[in-house]
Design a protein around this motif. Structure first.
Motif, PDB file in Angstrom:
ATOM      1  N   ALA A  41       0.825  -1.210   0.000  1.00 35.94           N
ATOM      2  CA  ALA A  41       0.000   0.000   0.000  1.00 35.94           C
ATOM      3  C   ALA A  41       0.855   1.254   0.000  1.00 35.94           C
ATOM      4  O   ALA A  41       0.470   2.287  -0.569  1.00 35.94           O
ATOM      5  CB  ALA A  41      -0.928  -0.006   1.215  1.00 35.94           C
ATOM      6  N   SER A  42       2.040   1.173   0.605  1.00 35.63           N
ATOM      7  CA  SER A  42       2.903   2.353   0.695  1.00 35.63           C
ATOM      8  C   SER A  42       3.431   2.819  -0.658  1.00 35.63           C
ATOM      9  O   SER A  42       3.854   3.979  -0.793  1.00 35.63           O
ATOM     10  CB  SER A  42       4.074   2.073   1.649  1.00 35.63           C
ATOM     11  N   VAL A  43       3.429   1.924  -1.649  1.00 35.38           N
ATOM     12  CA  VAL A  43       3.939   2.311  -2.970  1.00 35.38           C
ATOM     13  C   VAL A  43       2.872   2.230  -4.057  1.00 35.38           C
ATOM     14  O   VAL A  43       3.166   2.468  -5.227  1.00 35.38           O
ATOM     15  CB  VAL A  43       5.165   1.459  -3.374  1.00 35.38           C
ATOM     16  N   ARG A  44       1.657   1.906  -3.677  1.00 36.67           N
ATOM     17  CA  ARG A  44       0.588   1.732  -4.671  1.00 36.67           C
ATOM     18  C   ARG A  44       0.446   2.966  -5.554  1.00 36.67           C
ATOM     19  O   ARG A  44       0.289   2.854  -6.772  1.00 36.67           O
ATOM     20  CB  ARG A  44      -0.731   1.419  -3.968  1.00 36.67           C
ATOM     21  N   PHE A  45       0.486   4.136  -4.955  1.00 36.13           N
ATOM     22  CA  PHE A  45       0.295   5.379  -5.706  1.00 36.13           C
ATOM     23  C   PHE A  45       1.597   6.187  -5.812  1.00 36.13           C
ATOM     24  O   PHE A  45       1.558   7.375  -6.109  1.00 36.13           O
ATOM     25  CB  PHE A  45      -0.799   6.219  -5.049  1.00 36.13           C
ATOM     26  N   ASP A  46       2.720   5.540  -5.562  1.00 35.21           N
ATOM     27  CA  ASP A  46       4.024   6.204  -5.631  1.00 35.21           C
ATOM     28  C   ASP A  46       4.519   6.173  -7.078  1.00 35.21           C
ATOM     29  O   ASP A  46       4.893   5.116  -7.596  1.00 35.21           O
ATOM     30  CB  ASP A  46       5.012   5.493  -4.704  1.00 35.21           C
ATOM     31  N   ASP A  47       4.540   7.310  -7.721  1.00 33.21           N
ATOM     32  CA  ASP A  47       4.941   7.373  -9.121  1.00 33.21           C
ATOM     33  C   ASP A  47       6.421   7.054  -9.326  1.00 33.21           C
ATOM     34  O   ASP A  47       6.845   6.810 -10.464  1.00 33.21           O
ATOM     35  CB  ASP A  47       4.640   8.767  -9.688  1.00 33.21           C
ATOM     36  N   ARG A  48       7.178   7.042  -8.248  1.00 32.35           N
ATOM     37  CA  ARG A  48       8.603   6.713  -8.374  1.00 32.35           C
ATOM     38  C   ARG A  48       8.830   5.213  -8.511  1.00 32.35           C
ATOM     39  O   ARG A  48       9.928   4.775  -8.901  1.00 32.35           O
ATOM     40  CB  ARG A  48       9.370   7.221  -7.154  1.00 32.35           C
ATOM     41  N   VAL A  49       7.812   4.407  -8.195  1.00 39.14           N
ATOM     42  CA  VAL A  49       7.945   2.946  -8.209  1.00 39.14           C
ATOM     43  C   VAL A  49       7.150   2.366  -9.370  1.00 39.14           C
ATOM     44  O   VAL A  49       5.950   2.632  -9.506  1.00 39.14           O
ATOM     45  CB  VAL A  49       7.452   2.342  -6.879  1.00 39.14           C
ATOM     46  N   SER A  50       7.818   1.567 -10.186  1.00 36.13           N
ATOM     47  CA  SER A  50       7.157   0.913 -11.315  1.00 36.13           C
ATOM     48  C   SER A  50       6.965  -0.582 -11.104  1.00 36.13           C
ATOM     49  O   SER A  50       6.015  -1.167 -11.613  1.00 36.13           O
ATOM     50  CB  SER A  50       7.975   1.130 -12.597  1.00 36.13           C
ATOM     51  N   VAL A  51       7.891  -1.212 -10.378  1.00 37.25           N
ATOM     52  CA  VAL A  51       7.897  -2.668 -10.221  1.00 37.25           C
ATOM     53  C   VAL A  51       8.217  -3.004  -8.769  1.00 37.25           C
ATOM     54  O   VAL A  51       9.030  -2.319  -8.128  1.00 37.25           O
ATOM     55  CB  VAL A  51       8.941  -3.327 -11.151  1.00 37.25           C
ATOM     56  N   VAL A  52       7.598  -4.069  -8.248  1.00 32.16           N
ATOM     57  CA  VAL A  52       7.875  -4.552  -6.892  1.00 32.16           C
ATOM     58  C   VAL A  52       8.459  -5.958  -6.979  1.00 32.16           C
ATOM     59  O   VAL A  52       7.897  -6.828  -7.664  1.00 32.16           O
ATOM     60  CB  VAL A  52       6.602  -4.558  -6.030  1.00 32.16           C
ATOM     61  N   ASP A 207      14.234  -4.055 -16.755  1.00 32.32           N
ATOM     62  CA  ASP A 207      13.700  -4.093 -18.119  1.00 32.32           C
ATOM     63  C   ASP A 207      12.196  -3.814 -18.108  1.00 32.32           C
ATOM     64  O   ASP A 207      11.689  -3.018 -18.915  1.00 32.32           O
ATOM     65  CB  ASP A 207      13.990  -5.458 -18.738  1.00 32.32           C
ATOM     66  N   VAL A 208      11.459  -4.457 -17.193  1.00 33.95           N
ATOM     67  CA  VAL A 208      10.015  -4.217 -17.086  1.00 33.95           C
ATOM     68  C   VAL A 208       9.745  -2.747 -16.770  1.00 33.95           C
ATOM     69  O   VAL A 208       8.825  -2.126 -17.319  1.00 33.95           O
ATOM     70  CB  VAL A 208       9.389  -5.125 -16.007  1.00 33.95           C
ATOM     71  N   ALA A 209      10.564  -2.167 -15.899  1.00 34.39           N
ATOM     72  CA  ALA A 209      10.355  -0.789 -15.461  1.00 34.39           C
ATOM     73  C   ALA A 209      10.590   0.229 -16.577  1.00 34.39           C
ATOM     74  O   ALA A 209      10.188   1.390 -16.433  1.00 34.39           O
ATOM     75  CB  ALA A 209      11.266  -0.472 -14.276  1.00 34.39           C
ATOM     76  N   ARG A 210      11.178  -0.182 -17.670  1.00 34.33           N
ATOM     77  CA  ARG A 210      11.347   0.731 -18.810  1.00 34.33           C
ATOM     78  C   ARG A 210      10.001   1.052 -19.455  1.00 34.33           C
ATOM     79  O   ARG A 210       9.833   2.090 -20.080  1.00 34.33           O
ATOM     80  CB  ARG A 210      12.290   0.115 -19.843  1.00 34.33           C
ATOM     81  N   THR A 211       9.033   0.143 -19.307  1.00 34.19           N
ATOM     82  CA  THR A 211       7.688   0.409 -19.809  1.00 34.19           C
ATOM     83  C   THR A 211       7.008   1.399 -18.869  1.00 34.19           C
ATOM     84  O   THR A 211       7.064   1.218 -17.654  1.00 34.19           O
ATOM     85  CB  THR A 211       6.868  -0.897 -19.864  1.00 34.19           C
ATOM     86  N   PRO A 212       6.378   2.441 -19.370  1.00 34.57           N
ATOM     87  CA  PRO A 212       5.726   3.418 -18.494  1.00 34.57           C
ATOM     88  C   PRO A 212       4.740   2.750 -17.537  1.00 34.57           C
ATOM     89  O   PRO A 212       4.026   1.811 -17.903  1.00 34.57           O
ATOM     90  CB  PRO A 212       5.015   4.357 -19.478  1.00 34.57           C
ATOM     91  N   ALA A 213       4.705   3.248 -16.292  1.00 33.89           N
ATOM     92  CA  ALA A 213       3.901   2.622 -15.247  1.00 33.89           C
ATOM     93  C   ALA A 213       2.423   2.542 -15.617  1.00 33.89           C
ATOM     94  O   ALA A 213       1.766   1.530 -15.345  1.00 33.89           O
ATOM     95  CB  ALA A 213       4.080   3.384 -13.938  1.00 33.89           C
ATOM     96  N   ASN A 214       1.890   3.586 -16.241  1.00 30.95           N
ATOM     97  CA  ASN A 214       0.476   3.559 -16.638  1.00 30.95           C
ATOM     98  C   ASN A 214       0.207   2.464 -17.657  1.00 30.95           C
ATOM     99  O   ASN A 214      -0.833   1.802 -17.621  1.00 30.95           O
ATOM    100  CB  ASN A 214       0.056   4.915 -17.210  1.00 30.95           C
ATOM    101  N   ASN A 215       1.151   2.262 -18.563  1.00 33.45           N
ATOM    102  CA  ASN A 215       0.994   1.203 -19.564  1.00 33.45           C
ATOM    103  C   ASN A 215       1.077  -0.174 -18.919  1.00 33.45           C
ATOM    104  O   ASN A 215       0.340  -1.094 -19.300  1.00 33.45           O
ATOM    105  CB  ASN A 215       2.057   1.340 -20.646  1.00 33.45           C
ATOM    106  N   LEU A 216       1.978  -0.326 -17.947  1.00 40.09           N
ATOM    107  CA  LEU A 216       2.075  -1.602 -17.239  1.00 40.09           C
ATOM    108  C   LEU A 216       0.760  -1.942 -16.542  1.00 40.09           C
ATOM    109  O   LEU A 216       0.313  -3.094 -16.568  1.00 40.09           O
ATOM    110  CB  LEU A 216       3.207  -1.547 -16.206  1.00 40.09           C
TER     111      LEU A 216
END
Length: 276
Positions: A41-52, A207-216
């Motif tokens: 939950a702490s990173v759900r809306f964190d735009d700095r994080v793309s992948v967990v 590599d996954v994080a290169r895709t924009p977060a919204n697209n992921l």
């Protein structure tokens, strides 16, 4: 103070959650599951994080739910009750646990499981909720508790991920299977030597994080909908009902009666004599 259940760190756009119950083989308790939910939950809306990335200390990714009863995952402690659970209350508890797992299924960012060792029982539910799984060649998977203690309400998504025949084989026999077999069946994406596991997952996550977060998020939702439209959530509800019925069985009651009298290790030893 006790060591925390989890350790977290962020590097660039990768957020890593490390299971930190090495002495207990990273077995999952109520507080462990709460901490995992809070970390996500702490990173759900964190735009700095793309992948967990989910990983673990020690030799086991997780051996499933902790059986010692001190921090039980559901409201009824089967040790204190010697396995004799109230069916209606148990049914509601299991449905609540199922909803917990669906929150991970619906988590908008890709989850990558890094499995270095044993991944058993409830651990199979955890990786079923992950988008990608990379395993070391030392990893092993399975649900030995299927013979006597119950089924997970998600059934690990095995019927969908590995097919009906193999799902039934692993549940009926309780046998563990190797990382190589898991990869062949499609349960994991990739198997690498243990000493290459960290680097492999780091490279994959980057590599996954290169895709924009919204697209992921869109890609994750689109692929997940195929399972949902096939009745994923309804099947989980029905499995939760069946798990509660399983908990009324003689094998479940006798196991936890043994735990109450002689401890977890004695009950596990008796189970090994019975089932091998």
């Amino acid at each position: 103070m006790a060591d925390p259940n989890l350790l977290t760190a962020r590097h660039d756009s990768i957020f890593t959650i490390t299971f930190n119950r090495e002495a207990k083989m990273n077995a999952m308790t109520a507080s462990f599951l709460a901490d995992l939910k809070a970390a996500l939950a702490s990173v759900r809306f964190d735009d700095r994080v793309s992948v967990v990335v989910l990983k673990a200390t020690g030799k086991a990714f997780t051996t499933g739910y902790d059986l010692d009863g001190s921090d039980w995952i559901l409201s009824q402690n089967p040790i204190a009750l010697k396995g004799k659970l109230n069916l209606d209350r148990d049914r509601e508890d299991i449905k609540g646990l199922l909803e917990y797992w669906w929150t991970l299924w619906k988590f908008p960012k890709p989850l990558i499981a890094q499995v270095q060792g044993l991944c058993l029982s409830g651990g199979g539910e955890l990786i079923a909720m992950c988008d990608l799984v990379v395993a070391a060649d030392t990893a092993r998977f399975g649900h030995p508790a299927g013979r006597d203690l119950g089924i997970p309400p998600t059934v690990f998504l095995w019927p969908l991920l590995i097919g009906l025949r193999k799902a039934r084989e692993f549940l009926y026999t309780g046998r563990l299977f190797s990382a190589a077999e898991a990869e062949r069946l499609g349960l994991v994406n990739q198997v690498v030597p243990l000493d290459q596991l960290d680097a492999t997952v780091e490279a994959l996550a980057a590599d996954v994080a290169r895709t924009p977060a919204n697209n992921l998020a869109i890609l994750k939702q689109a692929t997940g909908r195929f399972y949902e439209n096939m009745g994923l959530f309804a099947s989980g509800d029905q499995a939760a009902e069946l798990d509660a019925v399983f908990h009324q069985s003689e094998t479940f009651v006798s196991f936890f009666a043994k735990v109450a009298e002689d401890g977890v290790q004695a009950a596990l030893s008796e189970r090994r004599k019975r089932f091998g």
